[in-house]
Design a protein around this motif. Structure first.
Motif, PDB file in Angstrom:
ATOM      1  N   THR A  60       0.829  -1.204   0.000  1.00 43.94           N
ATOM      2  CA  THR A  60       0.000   0.000   0.000  1.00 43.94           C
ATOM      3  C   THR A  60       0.864   1.255   0.000  1.00 43.94           C
ATOM      4  O   THR A  60       0.506   2.267  -0.597  1.00 43.94           O
ATOM      5  N   ALA A  61       2.020   1.171   0.651  1.00 47.12           N
ATOM      6  CA  ALA A  61       2.948   2.303   0.708  1.00 47.12           C
ATOM      7  C   ALA A  61       3.867   2.342  -0.509  1.00 47.12           C
ATOM      8  O   ALA A  61       4.919   2.977  -0.481  1.00 47.12           O
ATOM      9  N   GLY A  62       3.486   1.659  -1.570  1.00 46.35           N
ATOM     10  CA  GLY A  62       4.244   1.713  -2.817  1.00 46.35           C
ATOM     11  C   GLY A  62       5.364   0.697  -2.917  1.00 46.35           C
ATOM     12  O   GLY A  62       6.171   0.740  -3.837  1.00 46.35           O
ATOM     13  N   GLY A  63       5.438  -0.224  -1.955  1.00 45.49           N
ATOM     14  CA  GLY A  63       6.497  -1.227  -1.980  1.00 45.49           C
ATOM     15  C   GLY A  63       7.786  -0.699  -1.372  1.00 45.49           C
ATOM     16  O   GLY A  63       7.892   0.473  -1.002  1.00 45.49           O
ATOM     17  N   THR A  64       8.759  -1.582  -1.276  1.00 42.89           N
ATOM     18  CA  THR A  64      10.037  -1.192  -0.681  1.00 42.89           C
ATOM     19  C   THR A  64      10.856  -0.380  -1.672  1.00 42.89           C
ATOM     20  O   THR A  64      10.708  -0.508  -2.885  1.00 42.89           O
ATOM     21  N   SER A  65      11.736   0.449  -1.134  1.00 40.33           N
ATOM     22  CA  SER A  65      12.599   1.274  -1.972  1.00 40.33           C
ATOM     23  C   SER A  65      13.852   0.493  -2.360  1.00 40.33           C
ATOM     24  O   SER A  65      14.075  -0.630  -1.907  1.00 40.33           O
ATOM     25  N   GLU A  66      14.670   1.116  -3.158  1.00 40.62           N
ATOM     26  CA  GLU A  66      15.911   0.495  -3.638  1.00 40.62           C
ATOM     27  C   GLU A  66      16.829   0.088  -2.491  1.00 40.62           C
ATOM     28  O   GLU A  66      17.557  -0.888  -2.577  1.00 40.62           O
ATOM     29  N   PHE A  67      16.793   0.844  -1.390  1.00 46.30           N
ATOM     30  CA  PHE A  67      17.737   0.607  -0.299  1.00 46.30           C
ATOM     31  C   PHE A  67      17.107  -0.100   0.903  1.00 46.30           C
ATOM     32  O   PHE A  67      17.655  -0.082   1.996  1.00 46.30           O
ATOM     33  N   ALA A  68      15.970  -0.724   0.698  1.00 47.29           N
ATOM     34  CA  ALA A  68      15.301  -1.405   1.809  1.00 47.29           C
ATOM     35  C   ALA A  68      16.097  -2.616   2.265  1.00 47.29           C
ATOM     36  O   ALA A  68      16.656  -3.356   1.457  1.00 47.29           O
ATOM     37  N   LYS A  69      16.140  -2.800   3.563  1.00 50.91           N
ATOM     38  CA  LYS A  69      16.749  -3.991   4.151  1.00 50.91           C
ATOM     39  C   LYS A  69      15.597  -4.916   4.521  1.00 50.91           C
ATOM     40  O   LYS A  69      14.940  -4.732   5.547  1.00 50.91           O
ATOM     41  N   LEU A  70      15.335  -5.889   3.670  1.00 51.90           N
ATOM     42  CA  LEU A  70      14.124  -6.696   3.779  1.00 51.90           C
ATOM     43  C   LEU A  70      14.080  -7.576   5.022  1.00 51.90           C
ATOM     44  O   LEU A  70      13.004  -7.989   5.447  1.00 51.90           O
ATOM     45  N   ASN A  71      15.241  -7.866   5.604  1.00 53.87           N
ATOM     46  CA  ASN A  71      15.238  -8.684   6.821  1.00 53.87           C
ATOM     47  C   ASN A  71      15.242  -7.825   8.085  1.00 53.87           C
ATOM     48  O   ASN A  71      15.511  -8.312   9.174  1.00 53.87           O
ATOM     49  N   ASP A  72      14.934  -6.549   7.929  1.00 53.81           N
ATOM     50  CA  ASP A  72      14.931  -5.615   9.058  1.00 53.81           C
ATOM     51  C   ASP A  72      13.666  -4.752   8.997  1.00 53.81           C
ATOM     52  O   ASP A  72      13.720  -3.560   8.734  1.00 53.81           O
ATOM     53  N   VAL A  73      12.528  -5.401   9.199  1.00 53.70           N
ATOM     54  CA  VAL A  73      11.240  -4.706   9.189  1.00 53.70           C
ATOM     55  C   VAL A  73      10.639  -4.847  10.585  1.00 53.70           C
ATOM     56  O   VAL A  73      10.465  -5.958  11.082  1.00 53.70           O
ATOM     57  N   VAL A  74      10.354  -3.716  11.209  1.00 54.32           N
ATOM     58  CA  VAL A  74       9.882  -3.729  12.596  1.00 54.32           C
ATOM     59  C   VAL A  74       8.444  -3.230  12.655  1.00 54.32           C
ATOM     60  O   VAL A  74       8.093  -2.241  12.011  1.00 54.32           O
ATOM     61  N   ILE A  75       7.619  -3.944  13.418  1.00 55.00           N
ATOM     62  CA  ILE A  75       6.259  -3.486  13.723  1.00 55.00           C
ATOM     63  C   ILE A  75       6.241  -3.079  15.190  1.00 55.00           C
ATOM     64  O   ILE A  75       6.572  -3.880  16.069  1.00 55.00           O
ATOM     65  N   PHE A  76       5.874  -1.818  15.448  1.00 55.33           N
ATOM     66  CA  PHE A  76       5.704  -1.326  16.815  1.00 55.33           C
ATOM     67  C   PHE A  76       4.215  -1.343  17.135  1.00 55.33           C
ATOM     68  O   PHE A  76       3.392  -0.910  16.326  1.00 55.33           O
ATOM     69  N   ARG A  77       3.878  -1.824  18.341  1.00 55.53           N
ATOM     70  CA  ARG A  77       2.466  -1.948  18.719  1.00 55.53           C
ATOM     71  C   ARG A  77       2.303  -1.730  20.218  1.00 55.53           C
ATOM     72  O   ARG A  77       3.130  -2.168  21.012  1.00 55.53           O
ATOM     73  N   ASN A  78       1.220  -1.052  20.590  1.00 56.37           N
ATOM     74  CA  ASN A  78       0.863  -0.902  21.999  1.00 56.37           C
ATOM     75  C   ASN A  78      -0.143  -1.983  22.373  1.00 56.37           C
ATOM     76  O   ASN A  78      -1.175  -2.122  21.714  1.00 56.37           O
ATOM     77  N   VAL A  79       0.172  -2.741  23.417  1.00 59.08           N
ATOM     78  CA  VAL A  79      -0.735  -3.774  23.919  1.00 59.08           C
ATOM     79  C   VAL A  79      -0.805  -3.627  25.434  1.00 59.08           C
ATOM     80  O   VAL A  79       0.216  -3.724  26.119  1.00 59.08           O
ATOM     81  N   ASN A  80      -2.000  -3.360  25.934  1.00 58.95           N
ATOM     82  CA  ASN A  80      -2.216  -3.170  27.373  1.00 58.95           C
ATOM     83  C   ASN A  80      -1.263  -2.137  27.970  1.00 58.95           C
ATOM     84  O   ASN A  80      -0.733  -2.309  29.065  1.00 58.95           O
ATOM     85  N   GLY A  81      -1.009  -1.084  27.216  1.00 57.95           N
ATOM     86  CA  GLY A  81      -0.148  -0.007  27.697  1.00 57.95           C
ATOM     87  C   GLY A  81       1.334  -0.252  27.514  1.00 57.95           C
ATOM     88  O   GLY A  81       2.148   0.615  27.817  1.00 57.95           O
ATOM     89  N   ASP A  82       1.711  -1.435  27.040  1.00 52.52           N
ATOM     90  CA  ASP A  82       3.124  -1.743  26.808  1.00 52.52           C
ATOM     91  C   ASP A  82       3.466  -1.543  25.339  1.00 52.52           C
ATOM     92  O   ASP A  82       2.698  -1.931  24.457  1.00 52.52           O
ATOM     93  N   GLN A  83       4.636  -0.965  25.082  1.00 51.71           N
ATOM     94  CA  GLN A  83       5.120  -0.787  23.712  1.00 51.71           C
ATOM     95  C   GLN A  83       5.906  -2.035  23.325  1.00 51.71           C
ATOM     96  O   GLN A  83       6.917  -2.360  23.945  1.00 51.71           O
ATOM     97  N   LEU A  84       5.415  -2.746  22.309  1.00 47.92           N
ATOM     98  CA  LEU A  84       6.085  -3.958  21.843  1.00 47.92           C
ATOM     99  C   LEU A  84       6.647  -3.728  20.447  1.00 47.92           C
ATOM    100  O   LEU A  84       6.144  -2.892  19.695  1.00 47.92           O
ATOM    101  N   ALA A  85       7.674  -4.480  20.115  1.00 51.66           N
ATOM    102  CA  ALA A  85       8.257  -4.402  18.776  1.00 51.66           C
ATOM    103  C   ALA A  85       8.530  -5.818  18.290  1.00 51.66           C
ATOM    104  O   ALA A  85       9.043  -6.651  19.037  1.00 51.66           O
ATOM    105  N   GLY A  86       8.162  -6.081  17.045  1.00 52.62           N
ATOM    106  CA  GLY A  86       8.428  -7.380  16.433  1.00 52.62           C
ATOM    107  C   GLY A  86       9.273  -7.188  15.189  1.00 52.62           C
ATOM    108  O   GLY A  86       8.992  -6.303  14.380  1.00 52.62           O
TER     109      GLY A  86
END
Length: 200
Positions: A120-146
């Motif tokens: 949706t964001a137009g795909g990865t750019s030329e310099f994207a590091k495909l094995n380094d994609v992080v999702i940040f999420r708040n769950v029960n007030g805690d900030q998690l990262a995957g």
């Protein structure tokens, strides 16, 4: 990574701030041609007749009305009276940032996955590091990262994770790809064979 709770996805009791893709009903009293329904664009801007582009994202409807009045006053209308009402809000948005073609806020429509969000964001750019994609999420007030690997997901090594409203997705930057590009551009100046060990 766990799913956010219903409470995590609700906004706090603050004045509503206009955001990308929100639908607004703007009325200019006594000027029917300027009274219309409009949508904020993906970058949070509103293009309004006679006024031009207004940075609407982050303003309350009242603040946007004040700004439109200020810009219309004198030059076009003696004493403009503008009201801005929220017709439809797209509060269910994700942020896609980093090495994608079009970073920004995007609505969550139906079931959204990491791969769909990046597409949706137009795909990865030329310099994207495909094995380094992080999702940040708040769950029960805690900030998690995957941490996720788009290459592995594309190969089917593991399933494409679902993303939820208010998630922030950041696609990493590959310094090795940048170096490789710079070396290739400089290659006409190199007179000896060049061997590069390249790991994305």
């Amino acid at each position: 990574m766990p799913e956010p709770t219903r409470l995590d996805q609700q906004s706090s009791n603050r004045p509503y701030l206009i955001g990308p893709f929100d639908e607004l009903k703007i009325d200019v009293f006594g000027v029917e041609d300027l009274s219309k329904e409009m949508q904020i664009d993906a970058s949070g801007r509103l293009s309004f007749p006679l006024v031009g582009v207004v940075e609407a994202s982050g303003l309350t409807p009242g603040e946007l009305a004040d700004e439109l009045e200020r810009r219309l006053r004198g030059r076009y209308i003696r004493d403009p009276q503008v009201t801005v009402n929220l017709e439809e809000t797209v509060s269910q948005v994700i942020t896609v940032d980093g090495q994608v073609s079009k970073p920004g806020l995007y609505p969550v429509i139906g079931r959204m996955t990491l791969m769909r969000a990046v597409a949706t964001a137009g795909g990865t750019s030329e310099f994207a590091k495909l094995n380094d994609v992080v999702i940040f999420r708040n769950v029960n007030g805690d900030q998690l990262a995957g941490l996720y690997n788009l290459k592995a997901i594309r190969r089917g090594a593991y399933s494409d994770p679902e993303v939820f409203a208010n998630d922030i997705i950041v696609v990493g930057d590959s310094q090795a790809r940048r170096l490789f590009r710079d070396l290739i551009q400089a290659s006409p100046l190199i007179t000896t064979p060049l061997i590069i060990l390249f790991r994305a």
